[in-house]
Design a protein around this motif. Structure first.
Motif, PDB file in Angstrom:
ATOM      1  N   GLU A 195       0.607  -5.685   1.205  1.00  0.00           N
ATOM      2  CA  GLU A 195       0.923  -7.015   0.706  1.00  0.00           C
ATOM      3  C   GLU A 195      -0.124  -7.994   1.223  1.00  0.00           C
ATOM      4  OE1 GLU A 195       3.238  -7.883  -1.389  1.00  0.00           O
ATOM      5  OE2 GLU A 195       4.063  -5.852  -1.564  1.00  0.00           O
ATOM      6  N   ILE A 232      -5.715  -8.031  -2.958  1.00  0.00           N
ATOM      7  CA  ILE A 232      -4.671  -7.484  -2.089  1.00  0.00           C
ATOM      8  C   ILE A 232      -5.126  -6.148  -1.506  1.00  0.00           C
ATOM      9  CG2 ILE A 232      -2.249  -6.744  -2.035  1.00  0.00           C
ATOM     10  CD1 ILE A 232      -1.902  -8.450  -4.606  1.00  0.00           C
ATOM     11  N   ILE A 292      -9.986  -9.917   1.365  1.00  0.00           N
ATOM     12  CA  ILE A 292      -8.684 -10.120   0.746  1.00  0.00           C
ATOM     13  C   ILE A 292      -8.338 -11.603   0.839  1.00  0.00           C
ATOM     14  CG2 ILE A 292      -7.898  -7.780   1.260  1.00  0.00           C
ATOM     15  CD1 ILE A 292      -6.259  -8.965   3.585  1.00  0.00           C
ATOM     16  N   GLU A 301      -5.060  -2.384  -0.658  1.00  0.00           N
ATOM     17  CA  GLU A 301      -4.459  -1.270  -1.390  1.00  0.00           C
ATOM     18  C   GLU A 301      -3.204  -0.760  -0.677  1.00  0.00           C
ATOM     19  OE1 GLU A 301      -6.679   2.108  -3.854  1.00  0.00           O
ATOM     20  OE2 GLU A 301      -6.718   2.483  -1.702  1.00  0.00           O
ATOM     21  N   GLU A 357      -5.976  -4.806  -6.442  1.00  0.00           N
ATOM     22  CA  GLU A 357      -5.676  -4.013  -5.249  1.00  0.00           C
ATOM     23  C   GLU A 357      -6.933  -3.250  -4.863  1.00  0.00           C
ATOM     24  OE1 GLU A 357      -2.250  -1.651  -4.874  1.00  0.00           O
ATOM     25  OE2 GLU A 357      -0.886  -3.149  -5.706  1.00  0.00           O
ATOM     26  N   ARG A 362      -4.495  -9.979 -10.298  1.00  0.00           N
ATOM     27  CA  ARG A 362      -4.281  -9.237  -9.048  1.00  0.00           C
ATOM     28  C   ARG A 362      -5.221  -8.031  -8.993  1.00  0.00           C
ATOM     29  NH1 ARG A 362       0.722  -9.896  -6.399  1.00  0.00           N
ATOM     30  NH2 ARG A 362       0.726  -7.676  -5.872  1.00  0.00           N
TER      31      ARG A 362
END
Length: 234
Positions: free
Chosen positions: A150, A145, A123, A147, A80, A78
């Motif tokens: 979701e 994702i 994203i 920042e 962000e 993941r």
């Protein structure tokens, strides 16, 4: 000029690689932005030493590669990142970022040059192919994702991408002259060409034909001769 990249630079190379670039490009862009440093012998030696230490953690056999593949197939990376309203990143997620995250979160060392992806600039959900050892490869699930937010559904991601494409097309169209203006300009060009042809034709009609004697000069009036003689007598 040889430099050591301090960050992944698209179309140039990955962080830690020694590459050769134009001196002006290095001096005016890469070095001032701390994207690279000059490849001195001492720095290159230190880099090679570091790469050797890292390589000790990579898969050396088929069995090791299979164990790593099993671990990575169950993993989800993941990231962000800062992104715009249509999902476009302010930057990118590069192969080096992925290699760093694999080490930081999973303690699995992978040569970033074996991570088979271009920099990710939107994203979304991705499956990143990685070569581990000989013919053993694995695809690692990766989520990029926004920042503090979701990850939207696949349908919403497709809508965002379509919206961004539409914006880009509108911006490109705004830089082109409208069709009406093009028609007007074409008419003006045609009118100017017709005028030029007409002027050329008139000039050709006014010129004497080949073999035709030129027009004789008109004789001077008689009084002009008398006046010249009087001046001579004085």
């Amino acid at each position: 000029m040889e430099i050591i990249l301090l960050s992944d630079v698209e179309h140039v190379g990955l962080r830690g690689e020694v590459v050769s670039v134009a001196r002006g490009y290095a001096r005016n862009y890469l070095l001032p932005r701390h994207l690279a440093q000059e490849a001195t012998p001492a720095r290159v030696a230190e880099l090679q030493k570091r790469d050797t230490l890292r390589a000790r953690h990579e898969a050396k056999t088929t069995d090791q590669a299979r164990e790593i593949a099993d671990a990575l197939s169950a993993a989800v990376l993941r990231f962000e990142v800062k992104a715009g309203p249509t999902g476009s990143l302010f930057g990118s997620v590069t192969p080096t970022d992925i290699a760093d995250e694999l080490w930081n979160s999973k303690k699995i060392r992978v040569d970033r040059r074996k991570i088979e992806t271009d920099p990710i600039k939107r994203i979304g959900r991705y499956e990143i192919p990685i070569g581990l050892f000989e013919d053993i490869r694995v695809e690692v699930k990766t989520e990029v994702i926004p920042e503090g937010g979701e990850l939207p559904s696949e349908e919403k991601l497709a809508e965002l991408e379509a919206a961004e494409r539409a914006e880009q097309e509108d911006a490109a169209a705004a830089q082109e002259p409208p069709a009406e203006l093009e028609e007007i300009l074409a008419e003006v060009d045609a009118a100017e060409a017709a005028e030029a042809e007409e002027a050329e034709a008139e000039s050709a009609d006014a010129a004497p034909e080949a073999g035709e004697p030129a027009a004789e000069a008109e004789p001077e009036p008689e009084w002009r001769g008398d006046a010249d003689a009087a001046l001579a007598d004085e």
